[in-house]
Design an enzyme around this catalytic site. Sequence first.
Site, PDB file in Angstrom:
ATOM      1  N   HIS A   1     -12.725  -1.776  10.724  1.00 47.53           N
ATOM      2  CA  HIS A   1     -12.780  -2.753   9.638  1.00 47.53           C
ATOM      3  C   HIS A   1     -11.384  -3.313   9.331  1.00 47.53           C
ATOM      4  O   HIS A   1     -11.190  -4.511   9.229  1.00 47.53           O
ATOM      5  CB  HIS A   1     -13.359  -2.057   8.405  1.00 47.53           C
ATOM      6  CG  HIS A   1     -12.748  -0.703   8.143  1.00 47.53           C
ATOM      7  ND1 HIS A   1     -12.763   0.302   9.089  1.00 47.53           N
ATOM      8  CD2 HIS A   1     -12.057  -0.190   7.097  1.00 47.53           C
ATOM      9  CE1 HIS A   1     -12.138   1.369   8.617  1.00 47.53           C
ATOM     10  NE2 HIS A   1     -11.690   1.081   7.409  1.00 47.53           N
TER      11      HIS A   1
ATOM     12  N   ASP B   1      -7.952  -3.858   0.499  1.00 50.01           N
ATOM     13  CA  ASP B   1      -8.817  -2.956  -0.251  1.00 50.01           C
ATOM     14  C   ASP B   1     -10.044  -2.705   0.607  1.00 50.01           C
ATOM     15  O   ASP B   1     -10.570  -3.627   1.235  1.00 50.01           O
ATOM     16  CB  ASP B   1      -9.205  -3.532  -1.609  1.00 50.01           C
ATOM     17  CG  ASP B   1      -9.594  -2.405  -2.573  1.00 50.01           C
ATOM     18  OD1 ASP B   1      -8.879  -1.390  -2.636  1.00 50.01           O
ATOM     19  OD2 ASP B   1     -10.633  -2.533  -3.258  1.00 50.01           O
TER      20      ASP B   1
ATOM     21  N   SER C   1       0.853  -1.186   0.000  1.00 45.09           N
ATOM     22  CA  SER C   1       0.000   0.000   0.000  1.00 45.09           C
ATOM     23  C   SER C   1       0.887   1.234   0.000  1.00 45.09           C
ATOM     24  O   SER C   1       1.942   1.242   0.627  1.00 45.09           O
ATOM     25  CB  SER C   1      -0.876   0.018   1.253  1.00 45.09           C
ATOM     26  OG  SER C   1      -1.519   1.270   1.380  1.00 45.09           O
TER      27      SER C   1
HETATM   28  P1  IMP Z   1      -8.362   1.792  -0.577  1.00 45.32           P
HETATM   29  O1  IMP Z   1      -8.477   0.577   0.239  1.00 45.32           O
HETATM   30  O2  IMP Z   1      -7.079   2.495  -0.295  1.00 45.32           O
HETATM   31  O3  IMP Z   1      -8.599   1.548  -2.033  1.00 45.32           O
HETATM   32  O4  IMP Z   1      -9.471   2.770  -0.026  1.00 45.32           O
HETATM   33  C1  IMP Z   1     -10.635   3.102  -0.740  1.00 45.32           C
HETATM   34  C2  IMP Z   1     -11.160   4.429  -0.246  1.00 45.32           C
HETATM   35  O5  IMP Z   1     -11.631   4.285   1.093  1.00 45.32           O
HETATM   36  C3  IMP Z   1     -10.149   5.572  -0.219  1.00 45.32           C
HETATM   37  O6  IMP Z   1     -10.845   6.753  -0.559  1.00 45.32           O
HETATM   38  C4  IMP Z   1      -9.693   5.629   1.198  1.00 45.32           C
HETATM   39  O7  IMP Z   1      -9.317   6.939   1.580  1.00 45.32           O
HETATM   40  C5  IMP Z   1     -10.947   5.186   1.934  1.00 45.32           C
HETATM   41  N1  IMP Z   1     -10.568   4.467   3.144  1.00 45.32           N
HETATM   42  C6  IMP Z   1      -9.907   3.286   3.249  1.00 45.32           C
HETATM   43  N2  IMP Z   1      -9.743   2.944   4.531  1.00 45.32           N
HETATM   44  C7  IMP Z   1     -10.301   3.931   5.250  1.00 45.32           C
HETATM   45  C8  IMP Z   1     -10.420   4.160   6.646  1.00 45.32           C
HETATM   46  O8  IMP Z   1      -9.958   3.400   7.507  1.00 45.32           O
HETATM   47  N3  IMP Z   1     -11.054   5.301   7.014  1.00 45.32           N
HETATM   48  C9  IMP Z   1     -11.562   6.189   6.110  1.00 45.32           C
HETATM   49  N4  IMP Z   1     -11.462   6.027   4.805  1.00 45.32           N
HETATM   50  C10 IMP Z   1     -10.836   4.906   4.371  1.00 45.32           C
END
Ligand code: IMP
Length: 196
Positions: free
Chosen positions: A178, A68, A7
């Site tokens: 989560h 994800d 990540s």
């Molecule tokens: P990804 O897992 O990085 O693809 O996250 C997808 C979207 O969800 C992105 O806009 C992240 O900023 C948001 N996101 C992922 N995890 C969190 C969290 O723990 N808190 C708030 N937003 C999250």
Amino acid sequence: MRLCFASNNAHKLDEIRPLLPTSVELLSLADIGCEEELPETQDTLEGNARQKAQYVWDHYGVACFADDTGLEVTALNGAPGVYSARYAGPQRLASDNVAKLLRELAGHPDRSANFRTVVALMLPDGEVHEFAGAVAGLITEEVHGTDGFGYDPIFQPTEGDGRTFAQMSLEEKNAISHRARAVAGLVRYLDEIVKE
Ligand code: IMP
């Protein structure tokens, strides 16, 4: 055991580091020399997590895990879901995503939502394992708090005390989030295979 977290999100790395056993040496993408964006072109959280882990394995040959996450809003039939990062456009700006979600939900009586994370673990023998975690909450009417990232300032977990994730310390968010729940499954599994 050396394990890369696939990540580019420094906030996620900070969240996950204290959750892992000390026997795991956590590497960032920068540590393994990976500076490019990882592909995430699938239409499910599971697909994207696997795709990112597979990419790191194929290009760098390092055991790794990727996550994800999607925010699934009931009144929007589960949107933005797997498209949470690009909800307000390809720039992936958290402030734009938050503003768009507040606009979409304006005046809506049902503000319930779930954060859902899938972690895909890619072991040195190429085997993949998945772990999932979720937390229920409400989307607030306005932003509250400055910690965390993404949708944290508008997500109020049901099992909390009314604060949003962005108003909590890292420890408080990690007690119910989560991602921490998905990582707990990962840690249980790592503990088992380290014992074997
Ligand atoms: P990804 O897992 O990085 O693809 O996250 C997808 C979207 O969800 C992105 O806009 C992240 O900023 C948001 N996101 C992922 N995890 C969190 C969290 O723990 N808190 C708030 N937003 C999250």
